[in-house]
Design a protein around this motif. Structure first.
Motif, mmCIF file in Angstrom:
data_model
loop_
_atom_site.group_PDB
_atom_site.id
_atom_site.type_symbol
_atom_site.label_atom_id
_atom_site.label_comp_id
_atom_site.label_asym_id
_atom_site.label_seq_id
_atom_site.Cartn_x
_atom_site.Cartn_y
_atom_site.Cartn_z
ATOM 1 N N ILE A 1 18.751 19.545 12.597
ATOM 2 C CA ILE A 1 17.687 18.749 11.989
ATOM 3 C C ILE A 1 18.189 17.334 11.764
ATOM 4 C CG2 ILE A 1 16.173 18.488 9.985
ATOM 5 C CD1 ILE A 1 16.343 21.502 9.582
ATOM 6 N N LEU A 2 17.436 16.359 12.227
ATOM 7 C CA LEU A 2 17.815 14.961 12.071
ATOM 8 C C LEU A 2 17.035 14.355 10.912
ATOM 9 C CD1 LEU A 2 19.648 12.859 13.458
ATOM 10 C CD2 LEU A 2 17.654 12.147 14.786
ATOM 11 N N LEU A 3 17.764 13.866 9.894
ATOM 12 C CA LEU A 3 17.167 13.233 8.727
ATOM 13 C C LEU A 3 17.629 11.782 8.627
ATOM 14 C CD1 LEU A 3 17.711 16.083 6.084
ATOM 15 C CD2 LEU A 3 15.632 15.600 7.385
ATOM 16 N N ASP A 4 16.873 10.977 7.909
ATOM 17 C CA ASP A 4 17.206 9.571 7.723
ATOM 18 C C ASP A 4 17.791 9.372 6.332
ATOM 19 O OD1 ASP A 4 17.416 6.868 8.189
ATOM 20 O OD2 ASP A 4 15.319 6.437 7.769
ATOM 21 N N GLY A 5 18.785 8.484 6.222
ATOM 22 C CA GLY A 5 19.393 8.192 4.935
ATOM 23 C C GLY A 5 18.815 6.936 4.310
ATOM 24 N N LEU A 6 18.734 6.907 2.986
ATOM 25 C CA LEU A 6 18.171 5.756 2.284
ATOM 26 C C LEU A 6 19.096 4.550 2.329
ATOM 27 C CD1 LEU A 6 15.945 4.573 0.519
ATOM 28 C CD2 LEU A 6 17.033 5.640 -1.475
ATOM 29 N N ALA B 1 0.815 -1.213 0.000
ATOM 30 C CA ALA B 1 0.000 0.000 0.000
ATOM 31 C C ALA B 1 0.849 1.264 0.000
ATOM 32 C CB ALA B 1 -0.947 0.004 1.200
ATOM 33 N N HIS B 2 2.032 1.206 0.630
ATOM 34 C CA HIS B 2 2.905 2.379 0.723
ATOM 35 C C HIS B 2 4.314 1.872 1.018
ATOM 36 C CE1 HIS B 2 4.076 6.408 2.771
ATOM 37 N NE2 HIS B 2 4.115 6.551 1.455
ATOM 38 N N GLN B 3 5.041 1.560 -0.041
ATOM 39 C CA GLN B 3 6.322 0.877 0.109
ATOM 40 C C GLN B 3 7.266 1.673 1.020
ATOM 41 O OE1 GLN B 3 9.792 1.167 -0.958
ATOM 42 N NE2 GLN B 3 10.112 -0.898 -0.142
ATOM 43 N N TYR B 4 7.858 0.951 1.960
ATOM 44 C CA TYR B 4 8.775 1.606 2.891
ATOM 45 C C TYR B 4 10.216 1.259 2.524
ATOM 46 C CZ TYR B 4 10.832 3.302 7.205
ATOM 47 O OH TYR B 4 11.583 4.005 8.113
ATOM 48 N N PRO B 5 11.072 2.266 2.242
ATOM 49 C CA PRO B 5 10.858 3.694 2.458
ATOM 50 C C PRO B 5 10.598 4.515 1.186
ATOM 51 C CG PRO B 5 13.178 3.265 2.286
ATOM 52 C CD PRO B 5 12.496 1.941 2.059
ATOM 53 N N MET B 6 10.517 3.886 0.010
ATOM 54 C CA MET B 6 10.444 4.641 -1.237
ATOM 55 C C MET B 6 9.106 5.351 -1.417
ATOM 56 S SD MET B 6 13.450 4.225 -2.468
ATOM 57 C CE MET B 6 13.373 4.719 -4.199
ATOM 58 N N GLY B 7 8.033 4.820 -0.833
ATOM 59 C CA GLY B 7 6.765 5.530 -0.824
ATOM 60 C C GLY B 7 5.833 5.236 -1.977
ATOM 61 N N GLY B 8 6.173 4.282 -2.865
ATOM 62 C CA GLY B 8 5.296 3.957 -3.977
ATOM 63 C C GLY B 8 4.238 2.945 -3.589
#
Length: 456
Positions: A414-419, A242-249
């Motif tokens: 700011i804390l961001l997550d890497g792919l 429904a919402h691929q993690y982490p790409m979002g498709g």
């Protein structure tokens, strides 16, 4: 070296309900544990200490006897009473749990996976916990979960995910990762091959690896997991259609049919992680694979993204043989999901608070996503991912670029997550994932200019 009564850190509260002898023993024990008293130090006699503290000798004798029994002190004939134990270092060390911050850090956390817990109606939250506490304590474990919780989840799945199931088809879990742990122990054998999305949810991957399962990555694109790339002989496929993690498709309809047909033809299970399937903003929530093929699909859901991880509650809808294997596993291991969070969810659902929160959550996250996407696109920053969920992805050129942008963001607070960390194998795509649910909308808005500047 002898210590006088005044040098000893002893304060006795004569108004306290705690006996004076216990107070004295506690104070001397703490002194020995923290280093104020050290091994070899001589203590005053019980008579001398009683005089200096203004208590009876019965008090000091009882305290010394307790400490002697515990091994903190020992008497030497004709010499006195001595401390026998030194602390492990010169000062006490206060350790934190590895991976947990010792103190709050002044940083804006925009990593994915954090829910909008601040949006919960606090009055409804308190009411649910109070009502949950009215239930009598259990004398026997409910391995499948509380019947009322399973009924509430069946209703939730029908209303919000379009899945018609009976209460008896629902198993309570501790969340999606906990469910994968149980599947790995109950259904798979060491050496079994399980195909996973690449990139994908690494906690599930690690749960499988810990059980001795062989994990094989399957590439994803804008249409989700590629069924044609699933290796022959795989025991199962783990995916988030429904919402691929982490790409979002989202997985296309054609691929859903292809995956199900392969599963049926080859005897594979499809593990459907529907971690945030309720949160779609452009169209109605997408149909579940479990609705398409209940005979081969294990559906997993969780309250941690739509409510809060505080509940520690999720659910599983599985083919009968799989559900029976999971229950047998729980019997063998003595494990079960905690009923406390289940009871709270039941009360939230009973009063309509669950449905109201999900509707409010969709509106809030839709507006936040629009705010974030508008700012990024205006700054010529590309964005990947459907109009859904609580995170989006900004693609980058290389691993070095990903590391540099994340480091620069952290330097700016700011804390961001890497792919790259979402690959079980060698990373082949890079970028930063931005979660927009865990902070306030004001904090997100204030960070937009900085984000665009960092990612442009």
């Amino acid at each position: 070296m002898a210590h006088s009564g005044t040098a000893l850190p002893v304060t006795l509260d004569r108004e306290s309900s705690i006996p004076l002898a216990v107070q004295l023993a506690d104070a001397l024990r703490e002194s020995a544990a923290t280093g104020h008293l050290r091994g070899g130090d001589r203590l005053p006699s019980t008579r001398a200490l009683a005089e200096r503290l203004g208590v009876s000798r019965t008090v000091t004798s009882a305290a010394y006897e307790q400490l002697h029994a515990e091994g903190w002190i020992a008497g030497r004939h004709g010499s006195g009473t001595y401390v026998t134990t030194s602390p492990p270092s010169d000062r006490p060390i206060h350790r934190t749990v590895p991976g947990e911050a010792a103190e709050p850090v002044d940083i804006l956390d925009l990593t994915p996976g954090v829910p909008w817990a601040a949006g919960l109606d606090r009055a409804a939250w308190r009411r649910a916990w109070r009502a949950a506490a009215d239930a009598p304590p259990q004398s026997r474990a409910q391995r499948a979960g509380l019947p009322e919780y399973r009924a509430a989840i069946a209703e939730h799945l029908l209303r919000h995910r379009g899945l018609l199931v009976g209460t008896g088809s629902v198993l309570a879990t501790g969340g999606t990762t906990a469910a994968v742990v149980e599947l790995a122990g109950a259904v798979f054998s060491p050496g079994d091959v399980v195909a996973v999305e690449e990139p994908g949810y690494q906690r599930a991957v690690q749960a499988l690896l810990a059980a001795g399962v062989r994990v094989v990555g399957v590439p994803v694109d804008s249409e989700g997991l590629r069924p044609d790339a699933v290796p022959a002989g795989a025991r199962a496929v783990y995916c988030s259609p429904a919402h691929q993690y982490p790409m979002g498709g989202r997985m296309s309809a054609a691929r859903r049919v292809e995956l199900v047909e392969r599963a049926r033809a080859e005897g594979m299970l499809v593990i459907e992680d529907d971690y945030d399937g309720e949160l779609r903003f452009d169209v109605a929530p997408l149909p579940l694979l479990a609705a398409l093929a209940a005979d081969v699909v294990v559906h997993l859901g969780t309250t941690s993204k739509i409510l809060t991880p505080t509940l520690g509650a999720g659910w599983m809808v599985a083919p009968p043989a799989v559900a029976s294997a999971v229950l047998a596993y729980r019997d063998r291991t003595g494990t079960r999901p905690s009923p406390a969070g289940q009871r709270v969810l039941v009360e939230l659902a009973r009063h309509g608070d669950l449905g109201r929160h999900i509707r409010k959550l969709r509106r809030e996250l839709s507006e936040r996503r629009a705010l974030l996407v508008s700012a990024l696109e205006a700054g010529n920053v590309p964005v990947l991912g459907d109009d859904a969920g609580a995170h989006l992805l900004v693609p980058l050129r290389s691993a070095a670029d990903e590391r540099a942008r994340r480091a620069a963001a952290e330097h700016r607070g700011i804390l961001l997550d890497g792919l790259a960390r979402h690959f079980a194998g060698t990373p082949s795509e890079f970028g930063v994932a931005i979660g927009y649910a865990g902070c306030s909308r004001e904090a997100l808005r204030d960070a937009l200019d900085t984000l665009v500047g960092l990612l442009r």
